[in-house]
Design an enzyme around this catalytic site. Sequence first.
Site, mmCIF file in Angstrom:
data_model
loop_
_atom_site.group_PDB
_atom_site.id
_atom_site.type_symbol
_atom_site.label_atom_id
_atom_site.label_comp_id
_atom_site.label_asym_id
_atom_site.label_seq_id
_atom_site.Cartn_x
_atom_site.Cartn_y
_atom_site.Cartn_z
ATOM 1 N N SER A 1 1.006 -4.178 4.918
ATOM 2 C CA SER A 1 1.387 -4.424 6.294
ATOM 3 C C SER A 1 1.763 -3.115 6.979
ATOM 4 O O SER A 1 2.823 -2.543 6.695
ATOM 5 C CB SER A 1 2.587 -5.382 6.316
ATOM 6 N N LYS B 1 5.668 21.582 -11.035
ATOM 7 C CA LYS B 1 7.085 21.369 -11.361
ATOM 8 C C LYS B 1 7.249 21.455 -12.880
ATOM 9 O O LYS B 1 6.607 20.703 -13.613
ATOM 10 C CB LYS B 1 7.494 19.969 -10.858
ATOM 11 N N VAL C 1 9.268 8.283 0.793
ATOM 12 C CA VAL C 1 9.944 9.346 0.049
ATOM 13 C C VAL C 1 9.397 9.276 -1.385
ATOM 14 O O VAL C 1 8.513 8.488 -1.658
ATOM 15 C CB VAL C 1 11.484 9.181 0.047
ATOM 16 N N VAL D 1 7.921 3.379 2.171
ATOM 17 C CA VAL D 1 9.242 4.005 2.128
ATOM 18 C C VAL D 1 9.132 5.508 2.453
ATOM 19 O O VAL D 1 10.022 6.094 3.069
ATOM 20 C CB VAL D 1 9.951 3.718 0.780
ATOM 21 N N THR E 1 12.037 9.404 -11.771
ATOM 22 C CA THR E 1 11.381 8.549 -12.765
ATOM 23 C C THR E 1 10.642 7.352 -12.166
ATOM 24 O O THR E 1 10.030 6.587 -12.914
ATOM 25 C CB THR E 1 12.429 7.995 -13.760
ATOM 26 N N LEU F 1 8.997 -0.204 -6.353
ATOM 27 C CA LEU F 1 10.345 -0.543 -5.887
ATOM 28 C C LEU F 1 10.598 -2.043 -5.916
ATOM 29 O O LEU F 1 11.737 -2.491 -6.006
ATOM 30 C CB LEU F 1 10.564 0.006 -4.474
ATOM 31 N N VAL G 1 2.173 -10.534 4.743
ATOM 32 C CA VAL G 1 2.334 -11.809 4.022
ATOM 33 C C VAL G 1 3.596 -12.483 4.550
ATOM 34 O O VAL G 1 4.674 -11.875 4.554
ATOM 35 C CB VAL G 1 2.481 -11.566 2.503
ATOM 36 N N GLY H 1 0.826 -1.217 0.000
ATOM 37 C CA GLY H 1 0.000 0.000 0.000
ATOM 38 C C GLY H 1 0.853 1.256 0.000
ATOM 39 O O GLY H 1 0.515 2.245 0.636
HETATM 40 C C1 FAD Z 1 15.712 8.160 -1.497
HETATM 41 C C2 FAD Z 1 14.576 7.977 -2.460
HETATM 42 C C3 FAD Z 1 14.066 9.086 -3.164
HETATM 43 C C4 FAD Z 1 13.039 8.926 -4.093
HETATM 44 N N1 FAD Z 1 12.589 10.006 -4.825
HETATM 45 C C5 FAD Z 1 11.650 9.815 -5.787
HETATM 46 C C6 FAD Z 1 11.147 10.891 -6.559
HETATM 47 O O1 FAD Z 1 11.518 12.049 -6.394
HETATM 48 N N2 FAD Z 1 10.214 10.623 -7.485
HETATM 49 C C7 FAD Z 1 9.727 9.372 -7.703
HETATM 50 O O2 FAD Z 1 8.895 9.165 -8.585
HETATM 51 N N3 FAD Z 1 10.143 8.365 -6.933
HETATM 52 C C8 FAD Z 1 11.090 8.539 -6.006
HETATM 53 N N4 FAD Z 1 11.483 7.489 -5.234
HETATM 54 C C9 FAD Z 1 10.824 6.209 -5.399
HETATM 55 C C10 FAD Z 1 9.492 6.253 -4.666
HETATM 56 O O3 FAD Z 1 9.705 6.508 -3.306
HETATM 57 C C11 FAD Z 1 8.753 4.956 -4.844
HETATM 58 O O4 FAD Z 1 8.717 4.617 -6.199
HETATM 59 C C12 FAD Z 1 7.322 5.101 -4.369
HETATM 60 O O5 FAD Z 1 7.280 5.593 -3.075
HETATM 61 C C13 FAD Z 1 6.613 3.793 -4.456
HETATM 62 O O6 FAD Z 1 7.120 2.895 -3.520
HETATM 63 P P1 FAD Z 1 6.453 1.476 -3.425
HETATM 64 O O7 FAD Z 1 4.986 1.657 -3.322
HETATM 65 O O8 FAD Z 1 6.974 0.639 -4.512
HETATM 66 O O9 FAD Z 1 7.047 0.890 -2.073
HETATM 67 P P2 FAD Z 1 6.765 1.273 -0.540
HETATM 68 O O10 FAD Z 1 6.350 2.675 -0.355
HETATM 69 O O11 FAD Z 1 7.955 0.813 0.207
HETATM 70 O O12 FAD Z 1 5.538 0.371 -0.155
HETATM 71 C C14 FAD Z 1 5.681 -1.005 0.078
HETATM 72 C C15 FAD Z 1 4.377 -1.547 0.615
HETATM 73 O O13 FAD Z 1 4.478 -2.955 0.712
HETATM 74 C C16 FAD Z 1 4.008 -3.373 1.977
HETATM 75 N N5 FAD Z 1 4.668 -4.622 2.354
HETATM 76 C C17 FAD Z 1 6.000 -4.892 2.373
HETATM 77 N N6 FAD Z 1 6.203 -6.149 2.804
HETATM 78 C C18 FAD Z 1 4.967 -6.696 3.030
HETATM 79 C C19 FAD Z 1 4.511 -7.955 3.478
HETATM 80 N N7 FAD Z 1 5.341 -8.938 3.792
HETATM 81 N N8 FAD Z 1 3.171 -8.136 3.592
HETATM 82 C C20 FAD Z 1 2.299 -7.165 3.282
HETATM 83 N N9 FAD Z 1 2.684 -5.949 2.864
HETATM 84 C C21 FAD Z 1 3.997 -5.721 2.736
HETATM 85 C C22 FAD Z 1 4.354 -2.223 2.902
HETATM 86 O O14 FAD Z 1 3.537 -2.255 4.041
HETATM 87 C C23 FAD Z 1 4.024 -1.036 2.008
HETATM 88 O O15 FAD Z 1 2.648 -0.764 2.071
HETATM 89 C C24 FAD Z 1 12.489 7.643 -4.286
HETATM 90 C C25 FAD Z 1 12.961 6.554 -3.549
HETATM 91 C C26 FAD Z 1 13.997 6.709 -2.659
HETATM 92 C C27 FAD Z 1 14.498 5.517 -1.904
#
Ligand code: FAD
Length: 495
Positions: free
Chosen positions: A35, A74, A43, A41, A340, A329, A181, A8
């Site tokens: 979870s 932006k 950010v 993350v 990106t 990610l 999970v 999420g």
């Molecule tokens: C330093 C940094 C700077 C960034 N800057 C940019 C930016 O400027 N622009 C941009 O587009 N992107 C940027 N990003 C990338 C951006 O943060 C991510 O692409 C975006 O937040 C999406 O993350 P996500 O949803 O893939 O993962 P997350 O936000 O990490 O979400 C993961 C989800 O999975 C769930 N989860 C994990 N394990 C389990 C499990 N076992 N069971 C159930 N649920 C689970 C967690 O609870 C969470 O809800 C940046 C990343 C970093 C690290």
Amino acid sequence: MKICIVGGGTAGWMAANLFAKQWADKNIEITLLESPEVGIVGVGEGSTPTLKRFFQMLDIAESEWMPQCNATYKVNIRFAGWSPQSGIASYSHPFISQLDTFTQRALFVNCRTRRLGLATHTNPEDFLINGVLAQHNAGPLTPKNFPFRMEYGYHFDSHLLGEFLATLAKKRGVVHKQAKVVTVTKQANGDIASLITSEQQELAADWFVDCSGFASVLMQQHLGVKFNSYKDNLFNDSAVVMPSKIDAVIPVETKATAIKNGWCWKIPLTNRYGNGYVYSSDFINAEQAELEFRQHLNAVDDPQACRHLKMKVGSLEAHWQNNCIALGLSQGFIEPLEATALHLVQICTEMFMDKFAAGGFSAQYQADYNLAAKERFERVRDYIVAHYKLNTRDDSDYWRENRDNTHLSDSLLALLDVWYRRDDLEKEIQRQNIAGHFDTISWHCLLAGYGAFPPLAAKQPGQGDLYAEQNIQSFLAGCALNFSSHQNNLNQLKV
Ligand SMILES: Cc1cc2nc3c(=O)[nH]c(=O)nc-3n(C[C@H](O)[C@H](O)[C@H](O)COP(=O)(O)OP(=O)(O)OC[C@H]3O[C@@H](n4cnc5c(N)ncnc54)[C@H](O)[C@@H]3O)c2cc1C
């Protein structure tokens, strides 16, 4: 049909919304499981113009989401301090708009002339409307009678955006569950049959979407998909993050400033700046990084704590495996330099939806999708790698080793070769068919922005500078009269 999204974060909720909207008339049950114990993350606060299309696809007006997410407009990323030896203190990579078709050729021609050693104007931001707007801190919104489509992105609070998207998705029928999970059950062909949570609940579905962040719970942990690290090309693996007070005049651009062992982002929201320092732990440790970051922010004595993050830079060997795809990610990350990541989430989600539906909601086009997603990641990676390769800093081993790095893809090598051979870069980009990732104009912004030119020839003809000959300065200054201040654009969202 049941689709289960694990995660999420922004990726999970973006995918949930796109699926729910696109397949509203299909009999598809979408569940998102996340979870709270793991969390997001938190950010990722800058976007490309694809986020504008995302909200348009969802029929959500800027006035609905932007104020709720402390969002700003932006138009540009300003890169400062990346190429000091070229004498260029900073350059811009503006988002490219329809109007730029009138002026971009002059930049191409001027760059080619400059590559032959003749003096021409090659500052990218002066040729592109968003570059000019950024210089005046004007917003990108146009009056109704402005005949060109403007492209722009946003800055936003990633937690608030996640909450907004969660509420929207739930309104559109997505079922939200909170659990961790811990394992999966599989069918004989290796497909995932169900997820087992820490409370021993079982959740079965036909298709799974892994949005579990760097943990990549389904793809890497349970389906064993290989992760290809980009460490050879991109050294950074860590970041340190801290907000700061916003200025009275809110900038309309992201700033990416190179410092001793990496670079710092500065992202303006309506209520604060988001700041971060991206670095490689092979060159400095977290404590040194925090000190350099605080010095950069003039915040050495600020009592606020910094947040430290690890980044896994690379991408999966397969983005669609069995009955599971990865987005966000969990699928890969190319570090935040051109913001990106969410762009890739959206592009990959759209690509998947097209192929999945075209194949009658089967895996018919899985191989095509995997090829296309791999190509996306690698071409974006190359554009980011070029920033490091072309740097002319000399204040640390970090920058020198980046410059000396020879692990470049064939595609990037060919682009640089064409540039330095004074050949036609546009033709090479067409030959490689990579304009859909970063177009010729973006490559010109990068290469001209770094001052990647030979010394000036002794004899100058004193003509052939299209910037002057085509009056581009006054043309764009005239166009810019149609725009008002960034603050004015933000104020319009409240009425
Ligand atoms: C330093 C940094 C700077 C960034 N800057 C940019 C930016 O400027 N622009 C941009 O587009 N992107 C940027 N990003 C990338 C951006 O943060 C991510 O692409 C975006 O937040 C999406 O993350 P996500 O949803 O893939 O993962 P997350 O936000 O990490 O979400 C993961 C989800 O999975 C769930 N989860 C994990 N394990 C389990 C499990 N076992 N069971 C159930 N649920 C689970 C967690 O609870 C969470 O809800 C940046 C990343 C970093 C690290």
